[in-house]
Design a protein around this motif. Structure first.
Motif, PDB file in Angstrom:
ATOM      1  N   PRO A 134       0.831  -1.207   0.000  1.00  0.00           N
ATOM      2  CA  PRO A 134       0.000   0.000   0.000  1.00  0.00           C
ATOM      3  C   PRO A 134       0.866   1.257   0.000  1.00  0.00           C
ATOM      4  CG  PRO A 134       0.023  -1.026   2.166  1.00  0.00           C
ATOM      5  CD  PRO A 134       0.711  -1.985   1.236  1.00  0.00           C
ATOM      6  N   ALA A 135       0.388   2.278  -0.717  1.00  0.00           N
ATOM      7  CA  ALA A 135       1.135   3.533  -0.797  1.00  0.00           C
ATOM      8  C   ALA A 135       1.212   4.175   0.585  1.00  0.00           C
ATOM      9  CB  ALA A 135       0.444   4.488  -1.771  1.00  0.00           C
ATOM     10  N   PRO A 136       2.367   4.728   0.928  1.00  0.00           N
ATOM     11  CA  PRO A 136       2.482   5.352   2.246  1.00  0.00           C
ATOM     12  C   PRO A 136       1.538   6.541   2.386  1.00  0.00           C
ATOM     13  CG  PRO A 136       4.376   5.896   0.856  1.00  0.00           C
ATOM     14  CD  PRO A 136       3.598   4.832   0.142  1.00  0.00           C
ATOM     15  N   LYS A 137       0.880   6.589   3.483  1.00  0.00           N
ATOM     16  CA  LYS A 137      -0.077   7.650   3.735  1.00  0.00           C
ATOM     17  C   LYS A 137       0.641   8.972   3.965  1.00  0.00           C
ATOM     18  CE  LYS A 137      -4.049   8.843   6.643  1.00  0.00           C
ATOM     19  NZ  LYS A 137      -4.857   8.425   7.809  1.00  0.00           N
ATOM     20  N   LYS A 138       0.201   9.995   3.252  1.00  0.00           N
ATOM     21  CA  LYS A 138       0.826  11.305   3.365  1.00  0.00           C
ATOM     22  C   LYS A 138       0.437  11.947   4.684  1.00  0.00           C
ATOM     23  CE  LYS A 138       1.513  15.627   0.863  1.00  0.00           C
ATOM     24  NZ  LYS A 138       1.113  16.434  -0.321  1.00  0.00           N
ATOM     25  N   ILE A 139       1.453  12.405   5.401  1.00  0.00           N
ATOM     26  CA  ILE A 139       1.216  13.005   6.708  1.00  0.00           C
ATOM     27  C   ILE A 139       0.787  14.454   6.518  1.00  0.00           C
ATOM     28  CG2 ILE A 139       2.244  13.544   8.942  1.00  0.00           C
ATOM     29  CD1 ILE A 139       4.235  11.313   8.477  1.00  0.00           C
ATOM     30  N   ASN A 140      -0.304  14.814   7.143  1.00  0.00           N
ATOM     31  CA  ASN A 140      -0.793  16.188   7.073  1.00  0.00           C
ATOM     32  C   ASN A 140      -0.014  17.047   8.060  1.00  0.00           C
ATOM     33  OD1 ASN A 140      -2.271  18.491   6.626  1.00  0.00           O
ATOM     34  ND2 ASN A 140      -4.047  17.831   7.802  1.00  0.00           N
ATOM     35  N   LYS A 141       0.706  18.024   7.524  1.00  0.00           N
ATOM     36  CA  LYS A 141       1.526  18.895   8.350  1.00  0.00           C
ATOM     37  C   LYS A 141       0.890  20.267   8.553  1.00  0.00           C
ATOM     38  CE  LYS A 141       4.934  16.232   9.351  1.00  0.00           C
ATOM     39  NZ  LYS A 141       5.225  15.903  10.771  1.00  0.00           N
ATOM     40  N   GLN A 142      -0.370  20.382   8.268  1.00  0.00           N
ATOM     41  CA  GLN A 142      -1.076  21.640   8.491  1.00  0.00           C
ATOM     42  C   GLN A 142      -1.744  21.632   9.858  1.00  0.00           C
ATOM     43  OE1 GLN A 142      -3.827  22.333   5.309  1.00  0.00           O
ATOM     44  NE2 GLN A 142      -2.236  22.532   3.752  1.00  0.00           N
ATOM     45  N   VAL A 143      -1.655  22.746  10.533  1.00  0.00           N
ATOM     46  CA  VAL A 143      -2.313  22.883  11.831  1.00  0.00           C
ATOM     47  C   VAL A 143      -3.805  23.055  11.587  1.00  0.00           C
ATOM     48  CG1 VAL A 143      -2.418  24.208  13.965  1.00  0.00           C
ATOM     49  CG2 VAL A 143      -0.242  23.946  12.764  1.00  0.00           C
ATOM     50  N   GLU A 144      -4.597  22.154  12.146  1.00  0.00           N
ATOM     51  CA  GLU A 144      -6.018  22.106  11.832  1.00  0.00           C
ATOM     52  C   GLU A 144      -6.733  23.400  12.213  1.00  0.00           C
ATOM     53  OE1 GLU A 144      -9.305  20.390  10.139  1.00  0.00           O
ATOM     54  OE2 GLU A 144      -7.232  19.639  10.179  1.00  0.00           O
ATOM     55  N   LEU A 145      -6.329  24.032  13.306  1.00  0.00           N
ATOM     56  CA  LEU A 145      -7.000  25.252  13.759  1.00  0.00           C
ATOM     57  C   LEU A 145      -6.832  26.384  12.755  1.00  0.00           C
ATOM     58  CD1 LEU A 145      -8.575  26.623  16.060  1.00  0.00           C
ATOM     59  CD2 LEU A 145      -6.384  27.233  17.095  1.00  0.00           C
ATOM     60  N   PHE A 146      -5.742  26.381  11.995  1.00  0.00           N
ATOM     61  CA  PHE A 146      -5.470  27.438  11.023  1.00  0.00           C
ATOM     62  C   PHE A 146      -5.585  26.916   9.593  1.00  0.00           C
ATOM     63  CE2 PHE A 146      -3.323  28.552  14.923  1.00  0.00           C
ATOM     64  CZ  PHE A 146      -3.548  29.912  15.058  1.00  0.00           C
ATOM     65  N   SER A 147      -6.361  25.863   9.387  1.00  0.00           N
ATOM     66  CA  SER A 147      -6.448  25.265   8.057  1.00  0.00           C
ATOM     67  C   SER A 147      -7.047  26.220   7.029  1.00  0.00           C
ATOM     68  CB  SER A 147      -7.286  23.988   8.119  1.00  0.00           C
ATOM     69  OG  SER A 147      -8.590  24.266   8.601  1.00  0.00           O
ATOM     70  N   HIS A 148      -7.886  27.162   7.460  1.00  0.00           N
ATOM     71  CA  HIS A 148      -8.488  28.103   6.517  1.00  0.00           C
ATOM     72  C   HIS A 148      -7.488  29.112   5.984  1.00  0.00           C
ATOM     73  CE1 HIS A 148      -8.558  30.018  10.470  1.00  0.00           C
ATOM     74  NE2 HIS A 148      -8.618  31.182   9.857  1.00  0.00           N
ATOM     75  N   LEU A 149      -6.318  29.221   6.609  1.00  0.00           N
ATOM     76  CA  LEU A 149      -5.307  30.186   6.172  1.00  0.00           C
ATOM     77  C   LEU A 149      -4.307  29.579   5.196  1.00  0.00           C
ATOM     78  CD1 LEU A 149      -4.517  31.886   9.614  1.00  0.00           C
ATOM     79  CD2 LEU A 149      -6.046  32.707   7.818  1.00  0.00           C
ATOM     80  N   TYR A 150      -4.320  28.244   5.057  1.00  0.00           N
ATOM     81  CA  TYR A 150      -3.374  27.610   4.140  1.00  0.00           C
ATOM     82  C   TYR A 150      -3.924  27.700   2.716  1.00  0.00           C
ATOM     83  CZ  TYR A 150      -0.894  25.544   8.097  1.00  0.00           C
ATOM     84  OH  TYR A 150      -0.161  25.357   9.232  1.00  0.00           O
ATOM     85  N   THR A 151      -3.376  28.573   1.942  1.00  0.00           N
ATOM     86  CA  THR A 151      -3.757  28.717   0.544  1.00  0.00           C
ATOM     87  C   THR A 151      -2.748  27.970  -0.314  1.00  0.00           C
ATOM     88  OG1 THR A 151      -2.550  30.817   0.421  1.00  0.00           O
ATOM     89  CG2 THR A 151      -4.892  30.919   0.982  1.00  0.00           C
TER      90      THR A 151
END
Length: 493
Positions: A134-151
């Motif tokens: 199985p393909a390695p799962k990509k780790i999410n490095k975004q902070v969930e509380l500020f996810s709306h700011l990641y453009t």
């Protein structure tokens, strides 16, 4: 004893005893027997004709089978029903015998046909089945509380850029992305100057008007490109809204060149009145708060704060400056160097020494990214902590802000309105890395070896957040100095 009945009368008696259903079954069985006999005879004839080395006995058998079949049919048509049943059973036996003879014929003639190879499934083959990892799962490095700011990631190359982007705007976007042009006012002025060059190079297509086509089809792609390099500041947004309103109000009867010249002249007037002259007026007013023997504390770098300090130094005021700075931009280093070259006594401290700096300070001067409508200040991240330390020590906090930075938005924290910069900017520069690279550890304890911050993408549950601004509550601010200028109708909307 009674004499035995003739054969025909006995068959009639048996036929009367049999039910119609039984008769139907017998008729069906006779039909199947005839078909089997005919089919066996045809297959035998075909095999004999195709084989060149077939023995004579086989041909004789085949002809005999055909003759018997024809004779059987004629007798079946002439004899009564009872005899038909007996003949049907005989024909069924003959059909079976014919099939056996054909089968024995194939064995005698030694047919050269070989069975076709069977294609086996991978699971049936001798080789072990291939197991797909199985393909390695990509780790999410975004902070969930500020996810709306990641453009989208900041643009670093011209790949995929529209041909309509003016070279001046193209260069400005990359300068903003690399922080060569940093600061809200500096970016606003540079944007307006780039728009001046773009407007002069613009040509209105046939069948359209400048007021309708310039904004939506030419100016909007330039703005979108700047946004892809770095989010625009509040002052840039106010200037863009002002320019769009100005373009819409152009008289359709005005010639194209006159309209472009008028727009460029109005842009120069905006820069002069709303930024250059405004900064001078604020610096003149703010420098009066600096007295002899004062210790002025400032954080990072603000062009208007720098101008205020230099204005006070020009007035021969004796004071000292403390510059507190922080990673990753280290803007305060440039401010400290500029003030030192001007002949001022400057003390440069890291962000961790805020409490030590506040003990010496008598006045805190801060710049602004924008002033919100609820009186809160949005500025470089870390400003709120400096203002809180000063307010707790009863040291006045004075904010210098141009009117073009005023916003109609409301924010109670630094979560809703902010800008997230790349997390890699917080990592230590390569020159601080060890000169000798570490040898690769191939032992089983390699995973247990502690990793550096540079490996943060490979470390589970580790996320790096690089915010650009924070919000300072209004209760920490003693005074906001700004020129008395009428605000534009579209500012803060």
């Amino acid at each position: 004893m009674s004499a035995p009945l003739p054969a025909q009368e006995q068959a009639k008696a048996e036929e009367q005893k049999v039910s119609p259903a039984e008769l139907k079954k017998r008729a069906k069985a006779e039909k199947q027997a005839r078909r089997a006999a005919q089919k066996g005879g045809q297959e035998q004839d075909g095999d004999v004709g195709a084989s060149a080395t077939a023995p004579n006995g086989v041909n004789g058998d085949s002809s005999t089978t055909k003759h018997d079949s024809g004779a059987t049919q004629q007798q079946h048509a002439q004899k009564p029903k009872g005899e038909k049943q007996q003949k049907g059973q005989q024909q069924q036996k003959q059909g079976r015998q014919g099939a056996q003879e054909v089968e024995s014929h194939h064995k005698r003639t030694g047919s050269q046909s070989q069975p076709l190879p069977i294609r086996r499934r991978p699971s049936q083959s001798g080789a072990p089945p291939v197991v797909q990892q199985p393909a390695p799962k990509k780790i999410n490095k975004q902070v969930e509380l500020f996810s709306h700011l990641y453009t989208q990631p900041r643009r670093q190359s011209i790949e995929g850029v529209s041909k309509d982007i003016h070279p001046a705007v193209l260069a400005l976007g990359f300068q903003m992305s690399s922080y060569e042009i940093c600061g809200s006012s500096a970016r606003c002025v540079a944007m307006l100057l780039a728009f001046k060059e773009a407007i002069q190079a613009y040509t209105t297509p046939a069948g359209t008007s400048l007021a309708r086509h310039l904004t939506s089809h030419y100016l909007s792609p330039q703005i979108d490109f700047l946004k892809s390099c770095r989010p625009i500041s509040e002052s840039m947004g106010n200037a863009i809204r002002w320019l769009k309103k100005l373009i819409v109000e152009i008289d359709p009867d005005t010639s194209e060149q006159d309209a472009k010249d008028d727009l460029c002249e109005r842009i120069d007037t905006f820069i002069r009145e709303r930024i250059t002259v405004t900064d001078q007026a604020i610096a003149t007013s703010a420098c009066q708060q600096i007295k002899n023997g004062s210790v002025v504390l400032t954080y990072a770098k603000s062009s208007i704060v720098e101008r205020t300090i230099l204005e006070a130094h020009t007035n021969a005021t004796k004071f000292r400056v403390i510059v507190v700075d922080s990673r990753p931009l280290f803007e305060g280093k440039s401010l400290a160097t500029s003030l030192m070259h001007a002949g001022l006594e400057v003390e440069y401290l890291p962000y961790a020494a805020i409490s030590h700096a506040v003990k010496q300070a008598t006045l805190v001067l801060l710049g602004a990214h924008s002033m919100l409508s609820n009186g809160r200040l949005q500025s470089r991240v870390g400003t709120a902590s400096v203002a809180m330390q000063a307010a707790n020590s009863d040291i006045p906090v004075i904010v210098c802000c141009e009117s073009v930075k005023f916003s109609g938005k409301v924010a109670l924290d630094s979560i809703v309105l902010n800008e997230v910069a790349p997390a890699e900017e917080l990592l230590l520069p390569s020159k601080f890395a060890s000169a000798k690279p570490a040898k690769e550890d191939t032992s089983e304890d390699a995973e247990a070896k502690p990793k550096s911050l540079g490996d943060w993408k490979d470390i589970a549950n580790l996320q790096i957040l690089n915010l650009m601004y924070d919000v300072t509550p209004a209760e920490y601010i003693r005074m906001v100095i700004l020129p008395v200028v009428h605000r534009l109708a579209n500012e803060g909307m």
